[in-house]
Design an enzyme around this catalytic site. Structure first.
Site, PDB file in Angstrom:
ATOM      1  N   LEU A  14       0.620  -0.658  -0.300  1.00 30.48           N
ATOM      2  CA  LEU A  14      -0.030  -0.293  -0.031  1.00 30.48           C
ATOM      3  C   LEU A  14       1.006   1.781  -0.058  1.00 30.48           C
ATOM      4  O   LEU A  14       2.056   1.017   0.107  1.00 30.48           O
ATOM      5  CB  LEU A  14      -0.586   0.237   0.831  1.00 30.48           C
ATOM      6  CG  LEU A  14      -2.007  -1.000   1.396  1.00 30.48           C
ATOM      7  CD1 LEU A  14      -2.899  -0.806   2.936  1.00 30.48           C
ATOM      8  CD2 LEU A  14      -3.388  -1.185   0.082  1.00 30.48           C
ATOM      9  N   ASP A  15       0.765   2.218  -0.375  1.00 32.80           N
ATOM     10  CA  ASP A  15       1.235   3.662  -0.670  1.00 32.80           C
ATOM     11  C   ASP A  15       1.613   3.713   1.244  1.00 32.80           C
ATOM     12  O   ASP A  15       0.398   3.902   1.456  1.00 32.80           O
ATOM     13  CB  ASP A  15       0.324   5.001  -1.556  1.00 32.80           C
ATOM     14  CG  ASP A  15       0.137   4.656  -3.156  1.00 32.80           C
ATOM     15  OD1 ASP A  15       1.131   3.665  -3.252  1.00 32.80           O
ATOM     16  OD2 ASP A  15      -0.653   5.178  -3.169  1.00 32.80           O
ATOM     17  N   LYS A  16       2.366   5.143   1.234  1.00 34.35           N
ATOM     18  CA  LYS A  16       2.874   5.592   2.509  1.00 34.35           C
ATOM     19  C   LYS A  16       1.951   6.322   3.379  1.00 34.35           C
ATOM     20  O   LYS A  16       1.273   5.423   5.040  1.00 34.35           O
ATOM     21  CB  LYS A  16       3.958   6.136   2.214  1.00 34.35           C
ATOM     22  CG  LYS A  16       4.889   6.696   4.628  1.00 34.35           C
ATOM     23  CD  LYS A  16       5.574   7.724   3.969  1.00 34.35           C
ATOM     24  CE  LYS A  16       5.948   8.525   5.091  1.00 34.35           C
ATOM     25  NZ  LYS A  16       6.889   9.259   5.215  1.00 34.35           N
TER      26      LYS A  16
END
Length: 239
Positions: free
Chosen positions: A53-55
């Site tokens: 997942l994106d940060k």
């Protein structure tokens, strides 16, 4: 870590976490800060990346604990037999109750690290439903049928309704109570307003797949406090 990890499921073969926003899923190239994978390696000894997942995106993420489970789970993600549902707050009032964005995504020709809708990109499909519509924002559900980098963010920008607080594909501006509450006043001793939401308004809510024993797994991550508070205020103010 500031807060203990919220484990949604742990078996001999996998571990699923409700990832908090602001934590890298896996180490970046510069090894600039500890990632979720680093924490899990310290805890379990061996951990294998299945997806990421994106940060700034919160929600369900799964890691494998051994090579056979890693191969089995990764194959499901690659063959698109997993089902992935997200919730997100987007800018503007979305009038379509539901729809499908089927636009190829590739690297931006001029901006490094950015993705864009481009004719020669990889096929990318995002289904969406508008769950609640406000005057300035819309609360959405997304089901991604492909797994491209920044897919929902790129598709929603293309659709004209970028994800709230998105610094890459939107305006990056936080959600302030003063912008939605008509008679807003700062507290007596408060010098500066604290945002209701100041990170990417995207949450990986649900993941469906089968484990290595063939058992169907459905994992759901509850909405984090910042998104819940923002939604409550939008409903309360009727905006």
């Amino acid at each position: 870590m500031k807060h203990p990890l919220e484990i949604l499921l742990e078996t001999d073969d996998l571990v699923a976490i409700n990832k908090p926003a602001g934590l890298l899923s896996i180490p970046d190239r510069e090894q600039s800060e500890p990632s979720l994978k680093d924490h899990l390696l310290n805890r379990f000894g061996s951990i294998y990346t299945v997806h990421r997942l994106d940060k700034e995106t919160s929600g369900v993420i799964v890691f494998a604990k051994n090579e056979s489970s890693h191969r089995y789970l990764s194959q499901q993600f690659e063959s698109r037999t997993t089902e992935k549902f997200y919730n997100g707050l987007v800018l503007g009032k979305v009038y379509d109750e539901e729809g499908v964005i089927d636009e190829p995504i590739g690297e931006h020709p001029a901006k490094k690290g950015l993705m864009t809708v481009v004719r020669k990109g990889k096929p990318s499909v995002t289904a969406f439903r508008c769950l609640q519509s406000f005057s300035m924002y819309s609360w959405m559900e997304f089901k991604i049928l492909t797994g491209r980098t920044h897919q929902i963010r790129v598709h929603m920008k293309h659709y004209g309704h970028p994800i709230v607080c998105d610094p890459l594909y939107g305006d990056g501006k936080p959600v302030l109570l003063s912008s939605i509450k008509k008679k807003f006043k700062l507290g007596k001793d408060v010098l500066e307003e604290k945002p209701l939401l100041n990170r990417l308004a995207l949450h990986a809510r649900e993941l469906r797949f089968s484990d290595i024993q063939g058992k169907q797994i459905i994992l759901e991550a509850p909405l984090p406090k910042d998104l819940r508070a923002t939604l409550q205020q939008l409903e309360k103010q009727g905006v």
